[in-house]
Design an enzyme around this catalytic site. Structure first.
Site, mmCIF file in Angstrom:
data_model
loop_
_atom_site.group_PDB
_atom_site.id
_atom_site.type_symbol
_atom_site.label_atom_id
_atom_site.label_comp_id
_atom_site.label_asym_id
_atom_site.label_seq_id
_atom_site.Cartn_x
_atom_site.Cartn_y
_atom_site.Cartn_z
ATOM 1 N N ASP A 129 57.433 20.590 8.917
ATOM 2 C CA ASP A 129 57.700 19.766 10.085
ATOM 3 C C ASP A 129 59.125 19.222 9.913
ATOM 4 O O ASP A 129 59.692 19.263 8.817
ATOM 5 C CB ASP A 129 56.674 18.624 10.120
ATOM 6 N N LEU A 130 59.701 18.738 10.994
ATOM 7 C CA LEU A 130 61.078 18.223 10.921
ATOM 8 C C LEU A 130 61.124 16.688 10.981
ATOM 9 O O LEU A 130 61.545 16.030 10.025
ATOM 10 C CB LEU A 130 61.899 18.806 12.079
ATOM 11 N N ASP A 131 60.683 16.153 12.135
ATOM 12 C CA ASP A 131 60.816 14.711 12.378
ATOM 13 C C ASP A 131 59.979 13.908 11.376
ATOM 14 O O ASP A 131 58.760 14.048 11.326
ATOM 15 C CB ASP A 131 60.344 14.380 13.800
ATOM 16 N N THR B 101 64.268 11.147 12.120
ATOM 17 C CA THR B 101 64.159 11.109 13.585
ATOM 18 C C THR B 101 62.860 10.477 14.078
ATOM 19 O O THR B 101 62.761 10.153 15.259
ATOM 20 C CB THR B 101 64.281 12.523 14.172
ATOM 21 N N LYS C 82 53.122 10.465 16.647
ATOM 22 C CA LYS C 82 53.875 11.322 15.719
ATOM 23 C C LYS C 82 53.327 12.742 15.753
ATOM 24 O O LYS C 82 52.117 12.947 15.635
ATOM 25 C CB LYS C 82 53.810 10.768 14.297
ATOM 26 N N SER D 160 58.032 22.485 14.106
ATOM 27 C CA SER D 160 58.213 21.175 14.739
ATOM 28 C C SER D 160 57.807 21.249 16.200
ATOM 29 O O SER D 160 58.101 22.234 16.888
ATOM 30 C CB SER D 160 59.689 20.762 14.658
ATOM 31 N N ALA D 161 57.158 20.179 16.670
ATOM 32 C CA ALA D 161 56.777 20.091 18.091
ATOM 33 C C ALA D 161 57.984 19.792 18.969
ATOM 34 O O ALA D 161 57.890 19.821 20.191
ATOM 35 C CB ALA D 161 55.735 18.990 18.272
ATOM 36 N N LYS E 265 50.136 20.248 18.276
ATOM 37 C CA LYS E 265 49.394 19.581 17.202
ATOM 38 C C LYS E 265 48.517 18.499 17.841
ATOM 39 O O LYS E 265 48.985 17.854 18.780
ATOM 40 C CB LYS E 265 50.376 18.939 16.206
ATOM 41 N N GLU F 82 53.987 17.785 6.311
ATOM 42 C CA GLU F 82 53.878 16.947 7.514
ATOM 43 C C GLU F 82 53.893 15.455 7.196
ATOM 44 O O GLU F 82 53.411 15.042 6.134
ATOM 45 C CB GLU F 82 52.531 17.237 8.196
ATOM 46 N N ASP F 83 54.379 14.659 8.141
ATOM 47 C CA ASP F 83 54.305 13.196 7.994
ATOM 48 C C ASP F 83 53.307 12.577 8.970
ATOM 49 O O ASP F 83 53.109 11.363 8.938
ATOM 50 C CB ASP F 83 55.680 12.559 8.248
HETATM 51 C C1 BG6 Z 1 57.614 15.729 17.100
HETATM 52 C C2 BG6 Z 1 57.749 14.239 16.954
HETATM 53 O O1 BG6 Z 1 58.189 16.361 16.003
HETATM 54 O O2 BG6 Z 1 58.274 16.172 18.278
HETATM 55 C C3 BG6 Z 1 57.258 13.534 18.198
HETATM 56 O O3 BG6 Z 1 56.993 13.816 15.830
HETATM 57 C C4 BG6 Z 1 57.963 14.095 19.425
HETATM 58 O O4 BG6 Z 1 57.505 12.150 18.066
HETATM 59 C C5 BG6 Z 1 57.773 15.607 19.475
HETATM 60 O O5 BG6 Z 1 57.420 13.511 20.613
HETATM 61 C C6 BG6 Z 1 58.469 16.255 20.677
HETATM 62 O O6 BG6 Z 1 59.847 16.091 20.544
HETATM 63 P P1 BG6 Z 1 60.892 16.416 21.691
HETATM 64 O O7 BG6 Z 1 62.212 16.315 20.988
HETATM 65 O O8 BG6 Z 1 60.598 17.798 22.185
HETATM 66 O O9 BG6 Z 1 60.700 15.401 22.763
HETATM 67 MG MG MG Z 2 56.805 14.625 11.975
#
Ligand code: BG6
Ligand code: MG
Length: 212
Positions: A8-10, A16, A44, A112-113, A143, A167-168
């Site tokens: 995962d990224l964020d 972020t 998240k 990452s989502a 997710k 993942e966090d």
């Molecule tokens: C996830 C984050 O990685 O991405 C969420 O944990 C975020 O908080 C989701 O809503 C979607 O991100 P984005 O940048 O497409 O709005």
């Molecule tokens: Mg995350």
């Protein structure tokens, strides 16, 4: 045997998760909806429109066009937050964690989502360390559904049982397990009770511990 890792990224590779929170908080304040860091935990890992739906709850009067307007506002604020991101915004040890996986010959996926993920990994100069970046827009479900981790395994040509997810977010750990992978949780055990291993931060990532 461990053959691939999906990161995962964020909140895992960079801070972020805070930036997303601040942008959602601004939107919630604008709409006079109570929202705090505790409520943010449930967002998240959840995609943009799904997160907005969680914030709005069952409040009436937000049709699809209005939801898109609100999500765009939030994303504009989020983009301001990450406008100056660079390699220095990687968490300490994040690049080294990716390099550990590379040195061990593992396939590396970004799961990452966030639709902003490709932009971020390019700005932080780690894009070349990933073998594949899963596009969340290509998936039927976000997710905690397993889709993104299954897509990561497929793109790497590994079986899910040969993979690890990092993942966090509770929704992320759920998605990893639903895909049939083992999960490394980054954060507190209390927030991620189901993770197979818990590390306080990505600097503590230790491939040897997960390869046995
Ligand atoms: C996830 C984050 O990685 O991405 C969420 O944990 C975020 O908080 C989701 O809503 C979607 O991100 P984005 O940048 O497409 O709005
Ligand atoms: Mg995350």
């Amino acid at each position: 045997m461990l053959k691939g890792v999906a990161f995962d990224l964020d909140g895992v590779l960079t801070d972020t998760a805070r930036a997303h929170y601040r942008a959602w908080k601004k939107l919630a304040d604008m709409l006079a909806i109570p929202f705090d860091e505790e409520a943010n935990e449930a967002l998240k890992g959840v995609d943009r429109m799904g997160s907005l739906a969680l914030i709005l709850g069952d409040r009436p009067g937000h049709d699809e066009a209005e939801r898109i307007r609100l999500a765009t506002l939030k994303n504009d604020w989020y983009l301001e937050e990450i406008a100056h991101f660079g390699p220095e915004d990687l968490f300490p040890g994040a690049r080294e964690a990716l390099e550990q996986c590379r040195a061990a010959g593992l396939g590396i996926a970004l799961a990452s989502a966030s639709r902003n993920a490709p932009l971020l990994i390019a700005r932080m100069q780690v894009a070349e360390l990933f073998d594949t970046i899963i596009d969340p827009a290509s998936l039927a479900a976000g997710k905690p559904a397993p889709d993104i981790f299954l897509a990561a395994a497929e793109a790497l040509g590994r079986a899910p049982a040969e993979m690890l997810g990092v993942e966090d977010a509770p929704a992320g750990v759920q998605a990893i397990h639903a895909a049939g992978m083992k999960a490394v949780g980054v954060g507190d055990r209390a927030a991620l009770p189901d993770a197979d291993w818990i590390i306080p931060a990505i600097a503590d990532f230790d491939l040897a511990a997960y390869s046995a």
